[in-house]
Write a protein that holds these residues in place. Sequence first.
Motif, PDB file in Angstrom:
ATOM      1  N   GLN A 154       0.820  -1.199   0.000  1.00 50.60           N
ATOM      2  CA  GLN A 154       0.000   0.000   0.000  1.00 50.60           C
ATOM      3  C   GLN A 154       0.863   1.262   0.000  1.00 50.60           C
ATOM      4  O   GLN A 154       0.540   2.249  -0.667  1.00 50.60           O
ATOM      5  N   LEU A 155       1.968   1.235   0.743  1.00 48.35           N
ATOM      6  CA  LEU A 155       2.837   2.409   0.798  1.00 48.35           C
ATOM      7  C   LEU A 155       3.545   2.643  -0.534  1.00 48.35           C
ATOM      8  O   LEU A 155       3.769   3.793  -0.927  1.00 48.35           O
ATOM      9  N   SER A 156       3.895   1.573  -1.244  1.00 52.08           N
ATOM     10  CA  SER A 156       4.545   1.763  -2.539  1.00 52.08           C
ATOM     11  C   SER A 156       3.566   2.353  -3.550  1.00 52.08           C
ATOM     12  O   SER A 156       3.935   3.204  -4.365  1.00 52.08           O
ATOM     13  N   ALA A 157       2.299   1.932  -3.505  1.00 48.34           N
ATOM     14  CA  ALA A 157       1.288   2.499  -4.396  1.00 48.34           C
ATOM     15  C   ALA A 157       1.047   3.971  -4.053  1.00 48.34           C
ATOM     16  O   ALA A 157       0.912   4.824  -4.943  1.00 48.34           O
ATOM     17  N   LEU A 158       0.998   4.276  -2.763  1.00 44.54           N
ATOM     18  CA  LEU A 158       0.809   5.656  -2.324  1.00 44.54           C
ATOM     19  C   LEU A 158       1.992   6.524  -2.761  1.00 44.54           C
ATOM     20  O   LEU A 158       1.808   7.645  -3.258  1.00 44.54           O
ATOM     21  N   ARG A 159       3.194   5.988  -2.594  1.00 41.67           N
ATOM     22  CA  ARG A 159       4.406   6.696  -3.026  1.00 41.67           C
ATOM     23  C   ARG A 159       4.337   7.035  -4.508  1.00 41.67           C
ATOM     24  O   ARG A 159       4.573   8.182  -4.918  1.00 41.67           O
ATOM     25  N   ASP A 198       1.487   0.511  -8.714  1.00 36.96           N
ATOM     26  CA  ASP A 198       2.815  -0.071  -8.509  1.00 36.96           C
ATOM     27  C   ASP A 198       3.619  -0.123  -9.798  1.00 36.96           C
ATOM     28  O   ASP A 198       4.847  -0.043  -9.778  1.00 36.96           O
ATOM     29  N   ALA A 199       2.947  -0.258 -10.938  1.00 35.85           N
ATOM     30  CA  ALA A 199       3.639  -0.337 -12.225  1.00 35.85           C
ATOM     31  C   ALA A 199       3.698   1.009 -12.931  1.00 35.85           C
ATOM     32  O   ALA A 199       4.220   1.099 -14.038  1.00 35.85           O
ATOM     33  N   GLN A 236      11.363  13.447   1.271  1.00 32.33           N
ATOM     34  CA  GLN A 236      10.202  14.241   1.639  1.00 32.33           C
ATOM     35  C   GLN A 236       8.991  13.347   1.919  1.00 32.33           C
ATOM     36  O   GLN A 236       8.226  13.596   2.861  1.00 32.33           O
ATOM     37  N   LEU A 237       8.818  12.296   1.111  1.00 32.84           N
ATOM     38  CA  LEU A 237       7.702  11.381   1.329  1.00 32.84           C
ATOM     39  C   LEU A 237       7.867  10.595   2.623  1.00 32.84           C
ATOM     40  O   LEU A 237       6.902  10.370   3.352  1.00 32.84           O
ATOM     41  N   GLN A 238       9.095  10.166   2.915  1.00 33.21           N
ATOM     42  CA  GLN A 238       9.338   9.449   4.160  1.00 33.21           C
ATOM     43  C   GLN A 238       8.931  10.284   5.361  1.00 33.21           C
ATOM     44  O   GLN A 238       8.390   9.778   6.356  1.00 33.21           O
ATOM     45  N   SER A 239       9.155  11.596   5.282  1.00 30.58           N
ATOM     46  CA  SER A 239       8.836  12.479   6.411  1.00 30.58           C
ATOM     47  C   SER A 239       7.332  12.612   6.631  1.00 30.58           C
ATOM     48  O   SER A 239       6.900  13.121   7.676  1.00 30.58           O
ATOM     49  N   LEU A 240       6.515  12.175   5.660  1.00 34.21           N
ATOM     50  CA  LEU A 240       5.058  12.251   5.809  1.00 34.21           C
ATOM     51  C   LEU A 240       4.496  11.057   6.566  1.00 34.21           C
ATOM     52  O   LEU A 240       3.348  11.104   7.020  1.00 34.21           O
ATOM     53  N   LEU A 241       5.271   9.984   6.701  1.00 37.14           N
ATOM     54  CA  LEU A 241       4.758   8.752   7.292  1.00 37.14           C
ATOM     55  C   LEU A 241       4.776   8.816   8.809  1.00 37.14           C
ATOM     56  O   LEU A 241       5.652   9.437   9.413  1.00 37.14           O
ATOM     57  N   SER A 242       3.815   8.149   9.427  1.00 33.60           N
ATOM     58  CA  SER A 242       3.768   8.063  10.886  1.00 33.60           C
ATOM     59  C   SER A 242       4.341   6.718  11.324  1.00 33.60           C
ATOM     60  O   SER A 242       5.285   6.222  10.709  1.00 33.60           O
ATOM     61  N   LEU A 277       9.152   4.008   3.847  1.00 29.44           N
ATOM     62  CA  LEU A 277       8.783   4.172   2.447  1.00 29.44           C
ATOM     63  C   LEU A 277       9.573   3.160   1.624  1.00 29.44           C
ATOM     64  O   LEU A 277      10.800   3.152   1.660  1.00 29.44           O
ATOM     65  N   PRO A 278       8.897   2.276   0.878  1.00 31.18           N
ATOM     66  CA  PRO A 278       9.653   1.324   0.048  1.00 31.18           C
ATOM     67  C   PRO A 278      10.547   2.064  -0.943  1.00 31.18           C
ATOM     68  O   PRO A 278      10.105   3.001  -1.609  1.00 31.18           O
ATOM     69  N   PRO A 279      11.818   1.687  -1.045  1.00 34.73           N
ATOM     70  CA  PRO A 279      12.718   2.374  -1.982  1.00 34.73           C
ATOM     71  C   PRO A 279      12.232   2.258  -3.422  1.00 34.73           C
ATOM     72  O   PRO A 279      11.681   1.240  -3.826  1.00 34.73           O
TER      73      PRO A 279
END
Length: 252
Positions: free
Chosen positions: A1-6, A143-144, A163-169, A190-192
């Motif tokens: 889910q986090l990779s899709a959100l990213r 994801d694709a 910046q995206l990593q800083s948004l995660l709780s 955040l998945p690389p």
Amino acid sequence: QLSALRNGFIVARLLGRALVLPPTLCSCELGFWPKHIGGRCVAGDHKTLALPYVCPIDHYLDPSALANSPFAHRERPFLDNNRTAPALLASRVTVLAGGPAAAAAAPPAAVRVVALPARPDADQVVAALGSEEARVLHLDDPDASFGGFAAGDEQRAASWPRQLQSLLSSWCCTSDPAFKRTAGTVPYLLPPVDGPRAWASEKRGWVARTLGEAFEAAGDHATAARMKRVVAAGQWPPAGGQRGGKRKRRND
């Protein structure tokens, strides 16, 4: 889910658009009070709550950080809101990652289809979708729909994931001794996108390594193997560093 959100956030920013936040599923979450969740992940005061459930964004994102970030977004029910202009809803295309073959194989539908190369880099995303006039782009497979930044784009490749990593709780809470240093909280990672750079800090490297060990102990060997490969590539320093907060509340 986090990779899709990213990927959704990155594609939207590349195109100067806003991401409509997708529904995200949560499972055993402490919430805002230690007694919300009891043994076996049963919500004592919410006996009808089925797990997993569509959770509020503050279960996985920091709303304040998101509001002040460069990633434009709209609330999850935006497209279902009766105040959203019908003309906007009618101006929609579905984006299929996989090139012309994927678009050709799509079933007939009233919604127009646009092809995107599978796992395109940032330049390919802009080339394929930058001139698209539809108001709504629906990513059929997030994801694709993004595969990384092109060579020579080091600045965005480094700064946007950070910046995206800083948004995660974080997820709360576990009594696993491995997370004692963080008072039982498990930071989300955040998945690389295209390598281990997004975890290239002592704290995130430690979390990645510890989560890999936890997945292995739980019998999820496939996830553990993926985590270990990225951790090994990152050449993380030995465990140590800053301690977590002083909170002591925990829940299995």
